[in-house]
Design an enzyme around this catalytic site. Structure first.
Site, PDB file in Angstrom:
ATOM      1  N   HIS A 168       0.848  -1.192   0.000  1.00  0.00           N
ATOM      2  CA  HIS A 168       0.000   0.000   0.000  1.00  0.00           C
ATOM      3  C   HIS A 168       0.879   1.235   0.000  1.00  0.00           C
ATOM      4  O   HIS A 168       1.684   1.425   0.905  1.00  0.00           O
ATOM      5  CB  HIS A 168      -0.925   0.021   1.224  1.00  0.00           C
ATOM      6  CG  HIS A 168      -1.741   1.280   1.279  1.00  0.00           C
ATOM      7  ND1 HIS A 168      -2.888   1.453   0.528  1.00  0.00           N
ATOM      8  CD2 HIS A 168      -1.537   2.450   1.913  1.00  0.00           C
ATOM      9  CE1 HIS A 168      -3.358   2.668   0.735  1.00  0.00           C
ATOM     10  NE2 HIS A 168      -2.554   3.293   1.566  1.00  0.00           N
ATOM     11  N   GLU A 224       2.468   0.647  -6.245  1.00  0.00           N
ATOM     12  CA  GLU A 224       1.575   1.784  -6.518  1.00  0.00           C
ATOM     13  C   GLU A 224       2.363   3.048  -6.845  1.00  0.00           C
ATOM     14  O   GLU A 224       1.972   3.829  -7.719  1.00  0.00           O
ATOM     15  CB  GLU A 224       0.642   2.026  -5.327  1.00  0.00           C
ATOM     16  CG  GLU A 224      -0.463   0.989  -5.225  1.00  0.00           C
ATOM     17  CD  GLU A 224      -1.471   1.317  -4.135  1.00  0.00           C
ATOM     18  OE1 GLU A 224      -2.677   1.220  -4.400  1.00  0.00           O
ATOM     19  OE2 GLU A 224      -1.055   1.667  -3.012  1.00  0.00           O
TER      20      GLU A 224
HETATM   21 ZN    ZN Z   1      -3.898   1.945  -3.183  1.00  0.00          ZN
HETATM   22 MN    MN Z   2      -6.508   1.254  -1.305  1.00  0.00          MN
END
Ligand code: ZN
Ligand code: MN
Length: 258
Positions: A177, A182
């Site tokens: 995360h 990402e």
């Molecule tokens: Zn995310």
């Molecule tokens: Mn998320």
């Protein structure tokens, strides 16, 4: 005539014509959620929307407007609800949002729908929303709609992960995360929204194998970044995106006989 891959940019007759011609529709389920001090709140919207757009262009599909609010962020997968800007729906609300959108698309005559999860906590609630929509559509006599549901991050070659992560350093999807995957995808897609000089060094998170209420003090890194984002790069993001688009295109083409 306006032609666009984005459903919302079409007039209703243009949309109707594409649906009648059998265009698959892509619906991303995102979130407005903290992604550390270095990334915008829109990460879970930007990435799955970009995946949907790229795949839709390859298969002659349409991209429905992305749902920009997701299920509540959990401490062990998104840092939790305490961060300013994390703006979430109750799971029960989210399920009905998904149900309503899928039901409306089914009533429009959409025959093939791909629901793309962009936020970890949306996964199972999306399953329930799709199930409820199918139950209602069946009662209305609409039985020829097919729906796929997938998490874009599952569509990656093992070799790509091995190129991107140092041996043994992939932290697992839940801890990814605001981290390397990402952040790299955002550096590829929207570099102007990422500030690499603000990437924190307070991770990686070490959680127990259970949830607990209330969230204990110091349960996760205060930055909200659950694993290490420092090795992120636009090139890694491009490699991931290439896999996501190629493998999801393959899966959709096979499942829907396109
Ligand atoms: Zn995310
Ligand atoms: Mn998320």
């Amino acid at each position: 005539m306006v032609d666009s891959v984005f459903m919302a940019e079409l007039s209703w007759p243009e949309y109707q014509a594409k649906i009648e011609a059998g265009a698959p529709v892509f619906l991303a389920l995102g979130a407005t959620e903290q992604h550390g001090p270095h990334s915008p709140l829109s990460v879970d919207v930007v990435i799955p929307t970009a995946v949907c757009e790229a795949v839709a262009r390859r298969v002659g599909g349409l991209v429905a407007p992305t749902v920009p609010y997701g299920c509540k962020s959990k401490p062990r997968s998104g840092g939790g609800e305490s961060f300013p800007g994390t703006t979430s729906l109750d799971v029960s609300t989210f399920i009905l949002v998904v149900r309503d959108i899928v039901r409306a698309l089914g009533r429009d005559g959409v025959k093939r729908l791909v629901v793309v999860i962009g936020h970890f906590e949306n996964g199972w609630p999306a399953v329930e929303g799709i199930d409820l929509a199918f139950r209602e559509l069946a009662r209305e006599g609409i039985a020829d709609m097919k729906v796929m549901r997938l998490e874009y991050w599952d569509f990656v070659h093992r070799a790509t992960h091995e190129r991107i992560f140092a041996p043994g350093s992939f932290p697992g999807t839940e801890l990814e995360h605001a981290s390397l995957i990402e952040t790299s995808l955002m550096l590829h897609l929207r570099p102007e929204l990422v500030e690499m000089d603000k990437v924190p060094a307070d991770g990686p998170a070490t959680f127990p194998a259970y949830d607990i209420w209330p969230t204990p003090e110091g349960f996760g890194p205060p930055s909200g970044v659950l694993a290490d984002a420092r090795g992120s790069s636009a090139e890694k993001g491009r490699l991931l995106m290439d896999d996501h688009v190629a493998l999801i295109t393959e899966a959709v083409t096979a499942a829907f006989n396109l």
